[in-house]
Design an enzyme around this catalytic site. Structure first.
Site, PDB file in Angstrom:
ATOM      1  N   GLY A 125     -12.076   5.264   4.331  1.00 44.26           N
ATOM      2  CA  GLY A 125     -12.964   5.498   3.196  1.00 44.26           C
ATOM      3  C   GLY A 125     -13.354   6.953   3.102  1.00 44.26           C
ATOM      4  O   GLY A 125     -13.846   7.529   4.076  1.00 44.26           O
TER       5      GLY A 125
ATOM      6  N   GLY B  84     -15.208  -5.088   3.663  1.00 45.63           N
ATOM      7  CA  GLY B  84     -14.706  -6.330   3.080  1.00 45.63           C
ATOM      8  C   GLY B  84     -15.229  -6.503   1.675  1.00 45.63           C
ATOM      9  O   GLY B  84     -15.616  -5.539   1.008  1.00 45.63           O
TER      10      GLY B  84
ATOM     11  N   TYR C 140      -0.480  -0.312   5.811  1.00 44.23           N
ATOM     12  CA  TYR C 140      -1.007   0.966   5.326  1.00 44.23           C
ATOM     13  C   TYR C 140      -2.392   1.346   5.845  1.00 44.23           C
ATOM     14  O   TYR C 140      -2.613   2.473   6.274  1.00 44.23           O
ATOM     15  CB  TYR C 140      -1.044   0.944   3.795  1.00 44.23           C
ATOM     16  CG  TYR C 140      -1.671   2.168   3.168  1.00 44.23           C
ATOM     17  CD1 TYR C 140      -0.925   3.325   2.991  1.00 44.23           C
ATOM     18  CD2 TYR C 140      -3.001   2.172   2.754  1.00 44.23           C
ATOM     19  CE1 TYR C 140      -1.497   4.464   2.419  1.00 44.23           C
ATOM     20  CE2 TYR C 140      -3.576   3.302   2.180  1.00 44.23           C
ATOM     21  CZ  TYR C 140      -2.820   4.449   2.013  1.00 44.23           C
ATOM     22  OH  TYR C 140      -3.386   5.558   1.458  1.00 44.23           O
TER      23      TYR C 140
ATOM     24  N   THR D 103       2.070   7.706   6.549  1.00 44.35           N
ATOM     25  CA  THR D 103       2.113   6.354   7.097  1.00 44.35           C
ATOM     26  C   THR D 103       3.521   5.762   7.165  1.00 44.35           C
ATOM     27  O   THR D 103       3.761   4.845   7.934  1.00 44.35           O
ATOM     28  CB  THR D 103       1.223   5.409   6.262  1.00 44.35           C
ATOM     29  OG1 THR D 103       1.473   5.648   4.869  1.00 44.35           O
ATOM     30  CG2 THR D 103      -0.241   5.637   6.552  1.00 44.35           C
TER      31      THR D 103
ATOM     32  N   ASP E  96       8.619   4.711   1.709  1.00 49.66           N
ATOM     33  CA  ASP E  96       7.150   4.689   1.704  1.00 49.66           C
ATOM     34  C   ASP E  96       6.680   3.353   2.264  1.00 49.66           C
ATOM     35  O   ASP E  96       7.442   2.378   2.326  1.00 49.66           O
ATOM     36  CB  ASP E  96       6.609   4.888   0.286  1.00 49.66           C
ATOM     37  CG  ASP E  96       5.239   5.551   0.287  1.00 49.66           C
ATOM     38  OD1 ASP E  96       4.626   5.664   1.376  1.00 49.66           O
ATOM     39  OD2 ASP E  96       4.774   5.962  -0.788  1.00 49.66           O
ATOM     40  N   ASP E  97       5.405   3.309   2.668  1.00 49.99           N
ATOM     41  CA  ASP E  97       4.871   2.076   3.244  1.00 49.99           C
ATOM     42  C   ASP E  97       4.725   0.988   2.194  1.00 49.99           C
ATOM     43  O   ASP E  97       4.915  -0.198   2.476  1.00 49.99           O
ATOM     44  CB  ASP E  97       3.518   2.340   3.917  1.00 49.99           C
ATOM     45  CG  ASP E  97       2.571   3.102   3.013  1.00 49.99           C
ATOM     46  OD1 ASP E  97       2.016   2.482   2.093  1.00 49.99           O
ATOM     47  OD2 ASP E  97       2.403   4.315   3.222  1.00 49.99           O
TER      48      ASP E  97
END
Length: 503
Positions: free
Chosen positions: A28, A102, A257, A303, A365-366
């Site tokens: 975040g 969440g 990810y 990633t 890419d992921d």
């Protein structure tokens, strides 16, 4: 998607919580906050921005005490107002602070019940404030002047009975300690560890095990679905299965990810899972195109590197770093606003022309979510001189909204929604597009060890919502509230205050 941390130590925790939040910053980048307790006083600082920008020396000096919680936030529900930065706090009963990762799916019902049953007012659009007030209401119902350990577990059990959706939560109860708990499906990750010092044993709860590692805490285990861990102010730790675990279903996208590769979630190494993703994706490529003309495999940093390396090895082609990343630009997937995401792609990556010129390039890419980044990167590869540009995703097509705490809220903003793979490839501008199959992804993530996972939460890939209470009406309401245009409108206004009429 957010990151949470809670520490009960023998010395000041301000620096330790700060360090943990920097490790969890990938979860975040919108806001950060820390709340500590010392001698019957609470100290809070939170604000929009990265951890390094939110906290200055003067703020750290004011965060006193040897117990505290922290939070890094990306706005999935609500908006990007600083009023919704966490931790949240209510002074009654006892004084409770809470950080949450969440998303609750029955917020409207909970808000109305909180007002009617407890006369509790919710001042933001954040479901985390609702979760905090449900916990406060459950503790209030116990009606004791002095709480016992069992009372806290009983209150968490009440929260679990009332709240539907995903939550990995840390809460600090003034004068008692920290309680951490996870929803009955275990959708979002939560772990705890301990650290021995000369003054005694210290405990830490965090979203990912990497935060424990960096701070020198020994990983103990994951908090189990439906379980609560309580760490008293004196450092005593206890746990209880507050509600039966329904079906252990961690979010599959965490492994694709969200989580750092050096984390272990539910006894599964994220790094090894991503290695296996690359291997299974290579097997699919060889099956579909055994005589492929791929000259080089190039990952989209960062990633996808872990998956791209074994993929290149298995295909028998060169692996090259074709893009250089500006490390001072945040993750574009979790940037609020389509305009900002588009602008940041070019600032974030620059192509190395000699790795592209005249070659058939397979970009890895992921995942592909909105497609904004992927489209721009394919254009960059062509501009750098690539002959053909193929694109591989280590995840299946993201076709459906995620309601459990990832910012995939609006089907119309997902490039794969209601499109075939050929149509997606055409929209992206790729010569060929290949996705990982969902079954192969699940096999790649599953540890060879016994991991006690019943199934994965895969709703963004197949619309199979684990909580079983998501319908078209709910998804439409979510789209109206959480699309980029709605977020922009809300963030430009004063925070709305919702009142409920008791009549």
């Amino acid at each position: 998607m957010c990151g949470v941390v809670g520490i009960v130590a023998k010395d000041k925790v301000n620096q330790s919580i700060y360090d943990a939040l920097t490790v969890l910053q990938h979860r975040g980048q919108d806001a950060a906050g820390i709340m500590t307790a010392d001698d019957n006083h609470l100290f809070l600082h939170k604000k929009n921005g990265l951890v390094r920008d939110v906290f200055r020396t003067r703020h750290m000096a004011e965060l006193k005490g040897n117990i505290g919680i922290g939070h890094v936030r990306y706005p999935t529900a609500g908006c990007d107002s600083s009023a919704e930065a966490q931790p949240f706090f209510v002074n009654s009963p006892y004084g409770i602070a809470l950080g949450h990762n969440g998303n609750l799916v029955n917020v409207k019902e909970l808000k109305e019940a909180l007002f009617r049953e407890g006369l509790r007012h919710i001042n933001t659009q954040s479901d985390s404030e609702v979760l905090l007030n449900v916990l406060a209401h459950e503790l209030q119902q116990i009606g004791k002047l002095v709480l016992e350990e069992g009372d806290i577990f009983d209150a968490v059990a009440g929260v679990a009975r009332r709240c539907k959706g995903a939550y990995a939560t840390v809460a600090m109860i003034m004068g008692y300690g920290i309680v951490a708990f996870r929803d009955e499906y275990g959708i979002r990750p939560l772990v705890y560890g301990k650290r021995k010092t000369k003054k005694g044993v210290e405990y830490m709860v965090a979203s990912e095990s990497v935060a424990l590692d960096v701070l020198g805490f020994e990983f103990v285990r994951d908090v189990q679905p439906g379980e609560a861990i309580f760490i008293s102010t004196t450092g005593k730790i206890s746990s209880r299965q507050c509600v039966p675990a329904k079906m252990h279903s961690p979010c599959l996208f965490e492994y694709v990810y969200l989580a750092r590769p050096d984390s272990i979630i539910d006894n599964i190494s994220v790094y090894k899972a991503r290695l296996r993703m690359g291997e299974t994706l290579a097997e699919k490529i060889l099956k579909l195109r055994p005589d492929h003309d791929i000259d080089v495999v190039i990952p989209i940093p960062d990633t996808s590197r872990t998956a791209a390396l074994p993929l290149a090895y298995k295909l028998g082609v060169k692996y090259r770093e074709g893009f250089i990343k500006n490390r001072y630009i945040g993750r574009t997937f979790i940037m609020p606003g389509q305009k900002q995401r588009k602008k940041s792609v070019k600032q974030k990556l620059n192509a190395i022309g000699l790795e592209f010129k005249g070659k058939n390039v397979l970009l890895v890419d992921d995942s592909i979510v909105r497609g904004t980044t992927s489209k721009k990167i394919i254009q960059m590869a062509r501009a750098a001189g690539a002959n053909k540009v193929y694109f591989a995703s280590a995840a299946p097509p993201v076709r459906y909204p995620n309601v459990y705490g990832i910012d995939m809220p609006v089907a119309s903003e997902l490039i794969a929604h209601n499109r075939s793979e050929d149509e997606i490839a055409q929209s992206l501008g790729a010569d060929w597009l290949i996705y990982q199959d969902l079954e192969d992804l699940e096999k790649a993530v599953h540890s060879k060890k016994k991991d006690n996972i019943d199934r994965f939460e895969t709703s963004c890939f197949n619309a199979d919502y684990i909580s079983g209470d998501i319908d078209k009406e709910y998804l439409q309401g979510l789209e109206d509230m959480r699309n980029d245009n709605s977020k922009k409108k809300r963030s430009s206004k004063v925070t709305r205050i919702d009142f409920y009429n008791a009549s």
